[in-house]
Design a protein around this motif. Structure first.
Motif, PDB file in Angstrom:
ATOM      1  N   ASP A 137      20.603  40.947   1.885  1.00  0.00           N
ATOM      2  CA  ASP A 137      19.860  40.808   0.481  1.00  0.00           C
ATOM      3  C   ASP A 137      19.502  39.483   0.543  1.00  0.00           C
ATOM      4  O   ASP A 137      18.778  39.107  -0.197  1.00  0.00           O
ATOM      5  N   GLN A 138      19.676  38.811   1.473  1.00  0.00           N
ATOM      6  CA  GLN A 138      19.281  37.134   1.596  1.00  0.00           C
ATOM      7  C   GLN A 138      18.053  36.853   2.460  1.00  0.00           C
ATOM      8  O   GLN A 138      18.396  36.466   3.684  1.00  0.00           O
ATOM      9  N   VAL A 139      16.948  37.297   2.203  1.00  0.00           N
ATOM     10  CA  VAL A 139      15.694  37.109   2.835  1.00  0.00           C
ATOM     11  C   VAL A 139      14.854  36.348   1.889  1.00  0.00           C
ATOM     12  O   VAL A 139      14.469  36.614   0.893  1.00  0.00           O
ATOM     13  N   ILE A 140      14.301  35.093   2.404  1.00  0.00           N
ATOM     14  CA  ILE A 140      13.478  34.403   1.748  1.00  0.00           C
ATOM     15  C   ILE A 140      12.047  34.254   2.410  1.00  0.00           C
ATOM     16  O   ILE A 140      11.965  33.944   3.632  1.00  0.00           O
ATOM     17  N   ASP A 141      10.980  34.706   1.689  1.00  0.00           N
ATOM     18  CA  ASP A 141       9.611  34.394   2.072  1.00  0.00           C
ATOM     19  C   ASP A 141       9.309  33.245   2.129  1.00  0.00           C
ATOM     20  O   ASP A 141       9.578  32.364   1.352  1.00  0.00           O
ATOM     21  N   LEU A 142       8.417  32.773   3.472  1.00  0.00           N
ATOM     22  CA  LEU A 142       7.818  31.624   3.585  1.00  0.00           C
ATOM     23  C   LEU A 142       6.154  31.551   3.632  1.00  0.00           C
ATOM     24  O   LEU A 142       5.888  32.768   3.797  1.00  0.00           O
ATOM     25  N   PRO A 143       5.481  30.597   3.422  1.00  0.00           N
ATOM     26  CA  PRO A 143       4.033  30.798   3.529  1.00  0.00           C
ATOM     27  C   PRO A 143       3.690  31.162   4.573  1.00  0.00           C
ATOM     28  O   PRO A 143       4.091  31.058   5.587  1.00  0.00           O
ATOM     29  N   ALA A 144       2.675  32.069   4.397  1.00  0.00           N
ATOM     30  CA  ALA A 144       2.020  32.412   5.789  1.00  0.00           C
ATOM     31  C   ALA A 144       0.555  32.151   5.863  1.00  0.00           C
ATOM     32  O   ALA A 144      -0.159  31.997   5.005  1.00  0.00           O
ATOM     33  N   MET A 145       0.327  31.977   7.141  1.00  0.00           N
ATOM     34  CA  MET A 145      -1.065  31.401   7.416  1.00  0.00           C
ATOM     35  C   MET A 145      -1.879  32.911   7.535  1.00  0.00           C
ATOM     36  O   MET A 145      -1.318  33.893   7.109  1.00  0.00           O
ATOM     37  N   PRO A 146      -3.350  32.459   7.361  1.00  0.00           N
ATOM     38  CA  PRO A 146      -4.050  33.624   6.950  1.00  0.00           C
ATOM     39  C   PRO A 146      -4.171  34.878   7.968  1.00  0.00           C
ATOM     40  O   PRO A 146      -4.348  35.954   7.508  1.00  0.00           O
ATOM     41  N   ASP A 147      -3.873  34.485   9.307  1.00  0.00           N
ATOM     42  CA  ASP A 147      -3.594  35.457  10.289  1.00  0.00           C
ATOM     43  C   ASP A 147      -2.181  36.136  10.463  1.00  0.00           C
ATOM     44  O   ASP A 147      -1.962  36.831  11.236  1.00  0.00           O
ATOM     45  N   MET A 148      -1.237  35.520   9.484  1.00  0.00           N
ATOM     46  CA  MET A 148       0.180  36.074   9.549  1.00  0.00           C
ATOM     47  C   MET A 148       0.198  36.948   8.491  1.00  0.00           C
ATOM     48  O   MET A 148      -0.069  36.839   7.353  1.00  0.00           O
ATOM     49  N   LEU A 149       1.000  38.140   9.050  1.00  0.00           N
ATOM     50  CA  LEU A 149       1.308  39.094   8.032  1.00  0.00           C
ATOM     51  C   LEU A 149       2.557  39.013   7.243  1.00  0.00           C
ATOM     52  O   LEU A 149       2.752  39.287   6.046  1.00  0.00           O
ATOM     53  N   PHE A 150       3.580  38.319   7.889  1.00  0.00           N
ATOM     54  CA  PHE A 150       4.958  38.426   7.464  1.00  0.00           C
ATOM     55  C   PHE A 150       5.459  36.788   8.043  1.00  0.00           C
ATOM     56  O   PHE A 150       5.385  36.499   9.271  1.00  0.00           O
ATOM     57  N   ASN A 151       6.125  36.154   7.106  1.00  0.00           N
ATOM     58  CA  ASN A 151       6.902  34.982   7.563  1.00  0.00           C
ATOM     59  C   ASN A 151       7.946  34.991   6.655  1.00  0.00           C
ATOM     60  O   ASN A 151       7.819  34.530   5.507  1.00  0.00           O
ATOM     61  N   ALA A 152       9.242  34.851   7.089  1.00  0.00           N
ATOM     62  CA  ALA A 152      10.344  35.048   6.357  1.00  0.00           C
ATOM     63  C   ALA A 152      11.609  34.503   7.076  1.00  0.00           C
ATOM     64  O   ALA A 152      11.724  34.202   8.155  1.00  0.00           O
ATOM     65  N   VAL A 153      12.702  34.018   6.340  1.00  0.00           N
ATOM     66  CA  VAL A 153      14.138  33.679   6.982  1.00  0.00           C
ATOM     67  C   VAL A 153      15.127  34.684   6.361  1.00  0.00           C
ATOM     68  O   VAL A 153      14.946  34.947   5.546  1.00  0.00           O
ATOM     69  N   ILE A 154      15.988  35.026   7.378  1.00  0.00           N
ATOM     70  CA  ILE A 154      17.012  35.976   6.993  1.00  0.00           C
ATOM     71  C   ILE A 154      18.408  35.161   7.360  1.00  0.00           C
ATOM     72  O   ILE A 154      18.606  34.738   8.341  1.00  0.00           O
ATOM     73  N   LEU A 155      19.427  35.263   6.354  1.00  0.00           N
ATOM     74  CA  LEU A 155      20.623  34.897   6.581  1.00  0.00           C
ATOM     75  C   LEU A 155      21.485  36.130   6.790  1.00  0.00           C
ATOM     76  O   LEU A 155      21.549  37.038   5.985  1.00  0.00           O
ATOM     77  N   LEU A 156      22.385  36.102   7.827  1.00  0.00           N
ATOM     78  CA  LEU A 156      23.086  37.278   8.125  1.00  0.00           C
ATOM     79  C   LEU A 156      24.330  36.714   9.061  1.00  0.00           C
ATOM     80  O   LEU A 156      24.479  35.744   9.466  1.00  0.00           O
ATOM     81  N   ALA A 157      25.371  37.695   9.113  1.00  0.00           N
ATOM     82  CA  ALA A 157      26.429  37.560   9.851  1.00  0.00           C
ATOM     83  C   ALA A 157      26.162  37.323  11.388  1.00  0.00           C
ATOM     84  O   ALA A 157      25.346  38.196  11.907  1.00  0.00           O
ATOM     85  N   ARG A 158      26.855  36.470  12.197  1.00  0.00           N
ATOM     86  CA  ARG A 158      26.633  36.385  13.564  1.00  0.00           C
ATOM     87  C   ARG A 158      26.818  37.813  14.131  1.00  0.00           C
ATOM     88  O   ARG A 158      26.274  38.208  15.107  1.00  0.00           O
ATOM     89  N   ALA A 159      27.757  38.667  13.576  1.00  0.00           N
ATOM     90  CA  ALA A 159      27.893  40.112  14.343  1.00  0.00           C
ATOM     91  C   ALA A 159      26.915  40.861  14.150  1.00  0.00           C
ATOM     92  O   ALA A 159      26.826  41.918  14.824  1.00  0.00           O
ATOM     93  N   GLN A 160      26.099  40.762  13.147  1.00  0.00           N
ATOM     94  CA  GLN A 160      24.699  41.467  12.966  1.00  0.00           C
ATOM     95  C   GLN A 160      23.564  41.191  13.863  1.00  0.00           C
ATOM     96  O   GLN A 160      22.538  41.795  13.805  1.00  0.00           O
ATOM     97  N   ILE A 161      23.561  40.001  14.568  1.00  0.00           N
ATOM     98  CA  ILE A 161      22.620  39.965  15.508  1.00  0.00           C
ATOM     99  C   ILE A 161      21.921  41.078  16.392  1.00  0.00           C
ATOM    100  O   ILE A 161      20.937  41.307  16.239  1.00  0.00           O
ATOM    101  N   PRO A 162      22.923  42.057  17.101  1.00  0.00           N
ATOM    102  CA  PRO A 162      22.196  43.214  17.523  1.00  0.00           C
ATOM    103  C   PRO A 162      21.723  43.954  16.742  1.00  0.00           C
ATOM    104  O   PRO A 162      20.568  44.684  17.237  1.00  0.00           O
ATOM    105  N   GLU A 163      22.059  44.138  15.251  1.00  0.00           N
ATOM    106  CA  GLU A 163      21.270  44.927  14.454  1.00  0.00           C
ATOM    107  C   GLU A 163      19.953  44.431  14.161  1.00  0.00           C
ATOM    108  O   GLU A 163      18.895  45.144  13.751  1.00  0.00           O
ATOM    109  N   LEU A 164      19.757  42.960  14.005  1.00  0.00           N
ATOM    110  CA  LEU A 164      18.625  42.514  13.820  1.00  0.00           C
ATOM    111  C   LEU A 164      17.633  42.628  14.865  1.00  0.00           C
ATOM    112  O   LEU A 164      16.494  42.937  14.715  1.00  0.00           O
ATOM    113  N   ASP A 165      18.095  42.574  16.186  1.00  0.00           N
ATOM    114  CA  ASP A 165      17.305  43.118  17.198  1.00  0.00           C
ATOM    115  C   ASP A 165      16.694  44.451  17.032  1.00  0.00           C
ATOM    116  O   ASP A 165      15.665  44.572  17.396  1.00  0.00           O
ATOM    117  N   ALA A 166      17.681  45.137  16.741  1.00  0.00           N
ATOM    118  CA  ALA A 166      17.177  46.592  16.543  1.00  0.00           C
ATOM    119  C   ALA A 166      16.102  46.925  15.386  1.00  0.00           C
ATOM    120  O   ALA A 166      15.073  47.508  15.254  1.00  0.00           O
TER     121      ALA A 166
END
Length: 311
Positions: free
Chosen positions: A168-197
């Motif tokens: 639930d900790q996702v921070i939107d960052l400024p996006a360039m005109p041709d960029m649809l989405f730009n954000a950072v997410i905080l997650l546990a190291r164990a969740q990295i495979p889930e992020l890949d998915a």
């Protein structure tokens, strides 16, 4: 007295990785990660390219320190002597402990999604946002821009849904005109495979039209960046005077003075709390001659609410 740049603090005091250009100062409860080179008395102004290069090098060094979990990152260009560091840690111990608990085992990733704007109409011609335009032959620059904006919002919502399942900790960052989405997410190291998915699921939305970058893992500097600030003697004296306190200080005496002053001068509640914060930090630091009080900055200030002591 030499000053060194403070890169980060960690409650780890042993088995820390060796990184070129950095040194450790071990204290009783925390270790400081600092530059090997001392601050120069005078330095020439840096070009933009030099500044960007230095920032990239600093980031690379911090990423090599990530074994020292949790890692509390300090803002760039904060210099302090090794003699004053223990006082800084003691003065800000409650905040550092809360940050450490929040960041332990966590990393951040930046996710960016660019889209092929030239192919949007072909790909999403039959989408709810666009199909009505073509059926009614009501395509104008204004209606097309409005409908494309609605399509953008829906796609962004789909991306956010995938990521919010992980954190639930996702921070939107400024996006360039041709960029649809730009954000950072905080997650546990164990969740990295889930992020890949999750990123694979985002790619499935439009494999041939999305260009996705997944940058990380990195220290969670976007969610908590330590910002130490020196408190001068005048501000300390004014705080003690406002609270009717004398040195030496202890935290219980400061807490009692805080309560009494809030009752006696309710119209100055914010200033009283600030004075009590300074006095309590002094008490923890052992009433030393230098006082540094740390604030925390983040891309999303709302994320900091639970890190500060409730008044």
């Amino acid at each position: 007295m030499k000053n060194f740049e403070l890169y980060a603090l960690t409650p780890r005091t042993s088995k820390l990785p060796k990184v070129d250009g950095l040194q450790y100062l071990h204290m009783s409860t925390y270790s400081a990660i600092m530059s090997v080179k001392a601050q120069k008395a005078m330095a020439l102004p840096k070009s933009r390219q030099q500044i960007l290069s230095a920032a990239a090098m600093r980031q690379a060094q911090l990423e090599k320190c990530m074994e020292a979990d949790p890692l509390i990152i300090c803002r760039p260009q904060f210099f302090i002597s090794q003699e004053h560091l223990p006082g800084l840690v003691s003065a800000n111990r409650p905040l550092l402990d809360r940050l450490g608990a929040r960041l332990k085992g966590k990393v951040q990733y930046q996710i960016t999604v660019n889209w092929n704007e030239e192919a949007v109409l072909d790909k999403f011609r039959d989408s709810p946002e666009l199909r009505g335009l073509f059926k009614k032959r009501q395509v104008t620059p204004t209606t097309l821009a409005r409908s494309t904006s609605e399509l953008r919002k829906r796609l962004v919502s789909q991306i956010e849904t995938q990521l919010s399942r992980l954190s639930d900790q996702v921070i939107d960052l400024p996006a360039m005109p041709d960029m649809l989405f730009n954000a950072v997410i905080l997650l546990a190291r164990a969740q990295i495979p889930e992020l890949d998915a999750a990123v694979e699921a985002v790619d499935d939305i439009w494999t041939e039209g999305f260009q996705i970058k997944q940058i990380g893992p990195a220290p969670a500097a976007s969610f908590a960046l330590l910002d130490p600030k020196p408190i001068d003697a005048g501000e300390i004296d004014a705080a003690l005077k406002h609270l009717d306190l004398q040195r030496p200080l202890d935290e219980s005496t400061v807490a009692r003075a805080r309560r009494e002053t809030l009752l006696n001068v309710p119209q100055q509640a914010d200033y009283t709390k600030r004075c009590a914060e300074i006095a309590a930090a002094m008490a923890r630091a052992g009433n030393g001659p230098r006082l540094f009080l740390c604030d925390v900055s983040a891309e999303d200030q709302a994320a900091l609410t639970n890190l500060r002591k409730v008044a």
